[in-house]
Each structure stands twice: as C-alpha cells, then as structure tokens.
Design an enzyme around this catalytic site. Sequence first.
Site, PDB file in Angstrom:
ATOM      1  N   LYS A  17       0.845  -1.220   0.000  1.00  8.15           N
ATOM      2  CA  LYS A  17       0.000   0.000   0.000  1.00  8.15           C
ATOM      3  C   LYS A  17       0.862   1.245   0.000  1.00  8.15           C
ATOM      4  CE  LYS A  17      -2.478  -0.125   3.663  1.00  8.15           C
ATOM      5  NZ  LYS A  17      -2.565  -1.163   4.587  1.00  8.15           N
ATOM      6  N   GLY A  18       1.928   1.197   0.808  1.00 12.90           N
ATOM      7  CA  GLY A  18       2.821   2.355   0.909  1.00 12.90           C
ATOM      8  C   GLY A  18       3.435   2.681  -0.438  1.00 12.90           C
ATOM      9  N   ASP A 146      -9.664  -4.998  10.761  1.00 12.44           N
ATOM     10  CA  ASP A 146      -8.870  -5.036  11.998  1.00 12.44           C
ATOM     11  C   ASP A 146      -9.574  -4.210  13.071  1.00 12.44           C
ATOM     12  OD1 ASP A 146      -6.952  -6.316  10.527  1.00 12.44           O
ATOM     13  OD2 ASP A 146      -5.566  -4.611  10.415  1.00 12.44           O
ATOM     14  N   LYS A 186      -8.288 -16.141  -8.155  1.00 15.47           N
ATOM     15  CA  LYS A 186      -9.562 -16.109  -7.437  1.00 15.47           C
ATOM     16  C   LYS A 186      -9.935 -14.680  -7.030  1.00 15.47           C
ATOM     17  CE  LYS A 186     -11.230 -19.543  -7.085  1.00 15.47           C
ATOM     18  NZ  LYS A 186     -11.920 -20.306  -8.191  1.00 15.47           N
ATOM     19  N   THR A 187     -11.152 -14.322  -7.309  1.00 15.36           N
ATOM     20  CA  THR A 187     -11.596 -12.951  -7.005  1.00 15.36           C
ATOM     21  C   THR A 187     -12.408 -12.872  -5.708  1.00 15.36           C
ATOM     22  OG1 THR A 187     -13.666 -13.154  -8.208  1.00 15.36           O
ATOM     23  CG2 THR A 187     -11.743 -12.419  -9.473  1.00 15.36           C
ATOM     24  N   LYS A 222     -15.377  -9.073 -14.064  1.00 15.05           N
ATOM     25  CA  LYS A 222     -16.117  -9.716 -12.966  1.00 15.05           C
ATOM     26  C   LYS A 222     -15.886  -8.934 -11.654  1.00 15.05           C
ATOM     27  CE  LYS A 222     -16.260 -14.153 -10.610  1.00 15.05           C
ATOM     28  NZ  LYS A 222     -15.589 -15.465 -10.578  1.00 15.05           N
ATOM     29  N   CYS A 380      26.266   7.939  12.162  1.00 13.12           N
ATOM     30  CA  CYS A 380      25.850   8.095  13.547  1.00 13.12           C
ATOM     31  C   CYS A 380      26.711   7.224  14.462  1.00 13.12           C
ATOM     32  CB  CYS A 380      24.354   7.837  13.671  1.00 13.12           C
ATOM     33  SG  CYS A 380      23.631   8.763  15.018  1.00 13.12           S
ATOM     34  N   GLN A 384      30.775   7.450  15.571  1.00  9.44           N
ATOM     35  CA  GLN A 384      31.284   7.356  16.949  1.00  9.44           C
ATOM     36  C   GLN A 384      32.305   6.232  17.068  1.00  9.44           C
ATOM     37  OE1 GLN A 384      27.659   6.996  19.277  1.00  9.44           O
ATOM     38  NE2 GLN A 384      26.997   9.085  18.816  1.00  9.44           N
ATOM     39  N   GLU A 404      27.521   5.867  26.490  1.00 11.76           N
ATOM     40  CA  GLU A 404      26.335   5.039  26.261  1.00 11.76           C
ATOM     41  C   GLU A 404      26.540   3.635  26.834  1.00 11.76           C
ATOM     42  OE1 GLU A 404      25.244   4.704  22.113  1.00 11.76           O
ATOM     43  OE2 GLU A 404      23.450   3.533  22.570  1.00 11.76           O
ATOM     44  N   HIS A 519      22.046  11.288   9.717  1.00 16.72           N
ATOM     45  CA  HIS A 519      21.587  10.197   8.845  1.00 16.72           C
ATOM     46  C   HIS A 519      21.349  10.693   7.424  1.00 16.72           C
ATOM     47  CE1 HIS A 519      21.084   7.075  11.905  1.00 16.72           C
ATOM     48  NE2 HIS A 519      20.805   8.080  12.721  1.00 16.72           N
ATOM     49  N   GLU A 521      21.165   9.083   4.754  1.00 13.71           N
ATOM     50  CA  GLU A 521      20.327   8.177   3.957  1.00 13.71           C
ATOM     51  C   GLU A 521      18.870   8.619   3.899  1.00 13.71           C
ATOM     52  OE1 GLU A 521      21.612   7.581   6.897  1.00 13.71           O
ATOM     53  OE2 GLU A 521      20.325   6.329   8.173  1.00 13.71           O
TER      54      GLU A 521
HETATM   55  N1  GLN Z   1      23.474   5.161  20.051  1.00  9.59           N
HETATM   56  C1  GLN Z   1      24.087   6.340  19.543  1.00  9.59           C
HETATM   57  C2  GLN Z   1      23.553   7.608  20.194  1.00  9.59           C
HETATM   58  O1  GLN Z   1      22.491   7.582  20.762  1.00  9.59           O
HETATM   59  C3  GLN Z   1      23.959   6.426  18.036  1.00  9.59           C
HETATM   60  C4  GLN Z   1      22.562   6.553  17.571  1.00  9.59           C
HETATM   61  C5  GLN Z   1      22.400   6.258  16.114  1.00  9.59           C
HETATM   62  O2  GLN Z   1      23.256   5.627  15.502  1.00  9.59           O
HETATM   63  N2  GLN Z   1      21.309   6.681  15.520  1.00  9.59           N
HETATM   64  O3  GLN Z   1      24.182   8.628  20.123  1.00  9.59           O
END
Ligand code: GLN
Length: 547
Positions: A17-18, A146, A186-187, A222, A380, A384, A404, A519, A521
């Site tokens: 759908k997306g 649903d 099949k419909t 049909k 990200c 690091q 972290e 990010h 991407e």
């Molecule tokens: N865990 C890392 C942070 O919180 C990197 C987060 C991530 O890669 N989106 O900074």
Amino acid sequence: MARYVFITGGVVSSLGKGLASAALGALLQARGFSVRLRKLDPYLNVDPGTMSPFEHGEVFVTDDGAETDLDLGHYERFTGVSARKTDSVSSGRIYSNVLEKERRGAYLGKTIQVIPHVTNEIKDFLAIGEDEVDFMLCEIGGTVGDIEGLPFFEAIRQFAQDRPRGQCIFMHLTLLPYLAASGELKTKPTQHSVKELRSIGIAPDVLVCRSEHPIPEKERAKIALFCNVRPDAVIPAYDLSTIYEAPLAYHRAGLDQAVLDAFGISPAPRPDMSRWEDVMDRLTHAEGEVRVAIVGKYVQLEDAYKSIAEALTHGGMANRVKVKAEWIDAEIFEREDPTPWLQGFHAILVPGGFGERGTEGKIRAAQFAREKGVPYLGICLGMQMAVIEAARNLAGITNAGSEEFDHEAGAKRFTPVVYHLKEWVQGNHKVERKLGDDKGGTMRLGAYSAALTPGSRVAEVYGTTEIEERHRHRYEVDVAYRDKLEACGLVFSGMSPDGRLPEIVEHKGHPWFIGVQFHPELKSKPFAPHPLFAGFIKAAKEMDRLV
Ligand code: GLN
C-alpha cells in the site's frame, strides 16, 4: 482546498500500500499537481520511536524531528516532498491527545466516546495543511476489518461525507490469489474485502489488485461488476523487479487516469514521465558492480536499514554501477579476524545503532577500513565507532569508549570520547535533556545545520560548506578531544554552527573515510542521490582498479 485519496488495504497485509501510495503521488506530480502523503497507523504506540527495529523496521525521522513509520521514507523517495510531524499519526497518539484533552476538561464534562471524540480528533488531523496542496494522499495502515483500524475507517467515511461531493475518493488494495491446481486467479477474497469495506459505509472508487499472474479481461470485468467499481478503475498490480518501476508500471496500468477520472478531472493534464524513465534507465543499464559490506547489528531484518539500502542503490545509480550490499553481523569481528570477511569488498559502511552489543566489532571494521585504505562511511554510531577507533589506536587513549555503554552497564569502564549530550542549541533556542527523561523524547532529533571546513573531502563531496541533515541520537563526540585526534589525522571537518558539536570526521590521506553524526540516507532520492552516497560509491568504484 486539497482533494483527498484515502488508501486502504484488504485480504492480507504487506500488499505494498505504501508503495502504491508513493507511486500515485509521483504520478500526480508528473501531471503537474502538488501532493502530500500521510500515514495513519492503527497501533497503540504513540510513535514508532520506541519500537524495536526487528519489529517495525526502520524509524524514519523527519526534518521537524518526528520519529515516524518507514512508509514516510517511501513517500519522500518517490515525491521528494519532505514529510512533517503532521504526516504520521497512530491510534496511540490520537488516544493520548483525546485523553489529555479530557484531563484538561476540554470536553466540558461530556462522556468521551470513539464516535465523535476519537473520530473528530482523526478528522482534525486529516485536515491539517489542506490548503497547501492539490492532493492529499492518506494511507490507512493494517487491513480492513482489523479491530484497531475501525475508528480510522469510520473517520475517513465521515470526512468524505462532511466534504462537498467529489472532494474525496477511496482506493482499495487487494490480492488475487492464484490456485495452481485449477490454474485460476480467485476474485472471492477481493469481493469479501470490498463487502467488508462497504459494510462500514465506504465504497471504493479505485481497486488495485495485486497478482502474481496476468489478470484476464474476464476476471477484471467480474471484479468490476461484483465490487461495484468501473472496469477502468480495476488496476492490476504485478510484481516488479525494482520498487522504482512502480510509477511507470502503475501509469501503464492506468492508475493515475482512474484516480483523475474518479475526481472528474477532465481533460487530465498530460504526464511527464521523464524523471522515472531516467531512473529506470540508470537502474537497468548499470556497468559493473561494487560490493559494499554493511557491518551492523540488525542484520536479520533488512527493513531495519531500509533507507540505507535505498540510498546505496541511489549512489550506484549516480555512478551507473550496481551496488551489492551484504550485511555482516558486527559481533563476528569480536571473535574473528575481520580480514577474511572484509577483503574483497569495495567499501565498508557502519550504520547507526543503539547499545553496546556489536560495537567492538564495528570498531574493528573501522580500523580495517582505515588501515587498508578501503572507503568507509560511518553513520551516527558508525561515526562514533570511527572516533573511538582513532582515539584508541592512533591517539593512545587505550580505553576510549562511549558513555552510552557505561550507562548501559551501570559501571564506569571507559574514557568517554563520546558523551551523553544534555543540552544543545536548535535554531535559536536551547534544548535540555536529562538521562532519565521519558524514553520516547530524549534525543537530538530532526534537521540541524552544520558548517563544513573549506577544502575538506566532505566539502568537496557536498560541493558546499553549509548543509542541513537529520539527526537521531543521544550521544555526541566530545569536542575536547579534537586537537588530540586531529594531530593523528582524524580531521573534524563538519561542526555545528556554534562549533560545539562535531558533525563530521574524516581521515586525512585516506582515499575516502568519512563519519557523520547524522543520517544522510534519509534524504536520498532515486532522482537526486545523496552526495555522500554518490561519493562513497564513486570511491568504491575506483577501488575496483585496486582489487
Ligand atoms: N546510540 C548512539 C547515540 O544515541 C547512536 C545513535 C544512532 O546511531 N542513531 O548517540
């Protein structure tokens, strides 16, 4: 005032759908209309931010800092329209708004009910920004019938009823199963699904029928007859070799024409499909192949890195090569030497992630890329890890690590070159967060600008020194280590405008080694590949000569 297309699904989930919604958006744009796409999700989480990537796939982040469904990524990749916070809503969010209003006394002591209070909240959401575009495409998650979805179906029914006739249409996706034994499509499931929809007061205007086999004209007629849809509005949707074929394929199948007909838009503006013809030409006429190793944690589920996989494909399209991405579990490198695993790849990508598991393996992957001169893109957490690697192996901070991991373990073990960020500046206001804040809302999220060092590799890649990219993280590279690391060749080539937050690092003298705190991407499109991915794949392609 926008015209609305409500997109629903039946028979089974995962019908695409997306993708159908995104392709329709692209087709309406090709005919000169402006569009916005929206997703309504029946689940009870307030947003997908806290859902495991295993469960839900990637969390897609918008410029305005919303953590949304990965379908919004498809919408952006197909239309180039930046999604907003107000383009994604879940039952959880709707109910939480309603309950919050109830606590405030906003309903003046009334009994709060699904109809009208919940449905009104949904309708208010649908109407946001309706004056800005020609078409608003709203996809309802899940399948008709649903339990969780019912308030949404009721709300879109009411919404269409409230509006002048002809302002809203309904498009429904179904599946035509194939019975090999009798050799038939099949419909009946489609008929039942439409019946279910009609029982709640929604009559579809357009039916999109997914099928693995050609749908004979007889079956189409049909379906039209039994489902009370015009024959031209029964649109076959066959499996595609790539998702980017969807706009051309749906156009050939008559989807955009059927939608414009349902609105009575005549004559329909002629479509310009050149953007998608070019995309398909680049995809199908690639010369050569590059192999990229993605060293990550959620390797079992490709949807967890959906945007990265797509951005790599775009990077390949920019360079007319096919990108073969292979996922490697980072934990393997904690037990084994990465060399036999990684040699033979033209490039290495370490994506984002949370938690300590697998991080020592990612650090080893970064080390391998640095030492062997293999193109490296760290995103990200991947940036690091590259910083920790340089701190340990070049700057002599042997126990360098991220706060972290100490927080997770509840023990102080590392010298934190990556620390927990508690306050920062967004635009011209200060944001403050505590470690123990509500899990859903403690991250630096959304678009932030960065200043790039003139003459750096990354400034060359972007072709500019001012950029804006999307973030989603809690931890940050500590600028206090800048001088020490730069003296070892790890250059901080992108910083937040106030100079406090490292946004990009790169290794001087390496063919292509870039780590980014954001990010990239999320902003890549098939018709506008992101410069970092285009540059990364270009570098990978050049490696070809070395292998
Ligand atoms: N865990 C890392 C942070 O919180 C990197 C987060 C991530 O890669 N989106 O900074």
